[in-house]
Design an enzyme around this catalytic site. Structure first.
Site, PDB file in Angstrom:
ATOM      1  N   GLU A 221       0.260  10.064  -5.291  1.00 51.84           N
ATOM      2  CA  GLU A 221       1.017   8.809  -5.225  1.00 51.84           C
ATOM      3  C   GLU A 221       1.518   8.555  -6.630  1.00 51.84           C
ATOM      4  OE1 GLU A 221       2.236   5.546  -6.021  1.00 51.84           O
ATOM      5  OE2 GLU A 221       0.254   4.655  -5.682  1.00 51.84           O
TER       6      GLU A 221
ATOM      7  N   CYS B 114       3.125  -0.316  -8.159  1.00 53.14           N
ATOM      8  CA  CYS B 114       4.079   0.728  -7.780  1.00 53.14           C
ATOM      9  C   CYS B 114       4.959   0.328  -6.597  1.00 53.14           C
ATOM     10  CB  CYS B 114       3.343   2.027  -7.468  1.00 53.14           C
ATOM     11  SG  CYS B 114       2.005   1.836  -6.268  1.00 53.14           S
TER      12      CYS B 114
END
Length: 453
Positions: free
Chosen positions: A228, A262
């Site tokens: 990720e 994020c």
């Protein structure tokens, strides 16, 4: 040494020695020993531990939250919410584990039957960042425990106090020794760990460069990875949207965790019909954001995680301005010793601007005007990342078009994108691959064994 510095004051909290080669070896042996036991435990034993962890996190949330706030600067109220979310994740996997791991059976076209069994694979190495120091780890840890695997954590250097508390919580819950261990090491020690035959797989949340390095090392050693790697998510507002609600959530997206998230929208892509009205409301709201002591309940936004991170964001703002962007509000250093900057807005970036190939990890929004839905989608997809997206429109046709055409792993309709223990999380393009959370996150690091009868 691994040093923890309070980013609100600049004071050193602690300095911890890195593990020696012998200490790392000892932890690897403990992990293998724990796996030999844990892989044979019953589902009830695993879910009981998860339940105890949920209760322990809730009972100790004040202590845990204070450590996160001290080490990386998030507001105390948001740190409390993060710890509570961790407890919810432990509880989710405890409650739903049986359904996620049930054995499926079906008839074969050639006769006979096939059974699909989910089995553990071994020690999982997790390389995790500082921005959500508890939640990022629990996203891997809860399914690891349920799967029958064991975990080794390489946490960010600046949040080693958090890592130590997580080990403490595991011990309090009665976990076997070696089931979860923190490795107090720096990044240069990771490659040899990935190569070690005792590590079964690797999960990383971090930068694109870190992801490339880990993927290459794991690929060389034929080990599965989940990556990720962040993103620069579009936050799209169309004329039919509830503009006041959208503005409120857009501000939240940019100041939550001081912009160090994020999946919170970073690029505000606004239809030209409402662009001016949005910009007026959004600018006023961003200028009203209160930055300050993260322990104060009245504070909207704490410092960035470090002076280094603050300077990185300020440099990115400067580069964007050189590329033609206008800094409309904020985006400047605030007085004091802490790593504070004001919430900022950049406008006028060209679609070929190099800044769009980076993630600005701070409380800065980039604003774009779009003439229609096609233009909106073009702008949204005009980056190398594809993690999440947030779309604001009451038009069902537009909603379906965005769901189909935005290049992202996740899309939220008329809401800010957030992670949830029961929903798969992950991206496409240079935002990484694989999924965390939900049943898919559980199955990523399990062996799906086919049994023929």
């Amino acid at each position: 040494m691994l040093r923890s510095i309070n980013p609100a004051t600049g004071d050193e909290i602690a300095a911890r020695a890195e593990l020696t080669a012998l200490e790392i070896e000892s932890k690897l042996e403990k992990a293998i020993s724990a796996f030999s036991i844990w892989r044979k435990t019953t589902l009830d034993e695993r879910t009981q531990l998860l339940g105890k962890l949920a209760a322990s996190y809730e009972a100790n949330k004040g202590e845990l939250a204070k450590m996160a706030t001290s080490e990386m600067g998030k507001t105390y109220k948001s740190a409390i919410a993060e710890v509570e979310k961790c407890a919810a994740a432990f509880r989710h996997y405890a409650k739903n584990g049986a359904a996620m791991l049930k054995t499926d059976k079906y008839s074969l076209i050639s006769g006979g039957t096939a059974e699909l069994h989910w089995q553990p694979i071994g020690p999982i190495l997790a390389i995790m960042p500082w921005n959500f120091p508890f939640w990022q780890v629990v996203r891997f840890l809860a399914p690891t425990i349920l799967a029958g695997n064991v975990g080794l954590l390489k946490h960010a250097s600046i949040v080693q106090g958090v890592a130590g508390l997580m080990e403490k919580m595991m011990s309090k819950a009665g976990a076997p020794e070696g089931l979860f261990q923190n490795l107090a090491i720096k990044s240069d020690a990771v490659a040899s760990l990935i190569a070690d035959r005792r590590i079964a797989a690797v999960t990383l949340t971090g930068s694109e460069s870190a992801g490339r390095a880990v993927a290459a090392q794991a690929g060389h050693n034929l080990k599965k990875t989940v990556l990720e790697l962040g993103g620069s998510d579009p936050f799209i507002i169309m004329p039919s949207a509830d503009l006041d609600k959208a503005v409120k959530e857009a501000v939240k997206a940019r100041i939550q965790n001081t912009g160090q998230s994020c999946i919170c929208g970073k690029r505000m892509i606004i239809h030209s019909d409402i662009y001016d009205a949005f910009l007026e409301k959004f600018s006023a709201a961003m200028m009203a954001v209160k930055a300050g002591d993260p322990m104060n309940p009245a504070t909207d936004m704490g410092p960035l995680s470090s002076l280094t991170q603050r300077d990185t964001v300020l440099a990115q703002i400067g580069e964007a301005q050189k590329q033609g962007a206008q800094l409309l509000v904020g985006g400047t250093t605030l007085p004091g010793k802490g790593a504070f900057i004001s919430a900022g807005i950049l406008a006028g970036l060209h679609l070929n601007s190099p800044t769009l190939n980076e993630e600005i990890f701070g409380p800065v929004a980039m604003v774009f005007r779009a003439k229609d839905i096609d233009d909106t989608i073009t702008i949204a997809n005009n980056i190398p990342y594809g993690l999440g997206s947030s779309v604001w429109t009451e038009d069902e046709g537009e909603q379906e078009r965005f769901i189909r055409d935005i290049e992202a792993g996740m899309t939220a309709i008329n809401q800010m994108l957030v992670s949830s223990p029961d929903a798969p999380f992950g991206g496409v393009k240079r935002s990484g691959y694989g999924r965390e959370l939900g049943p898919f996150g559980l199955h990523e690091f399990m062996n799906l064994k086919t049994v023929l009868r």
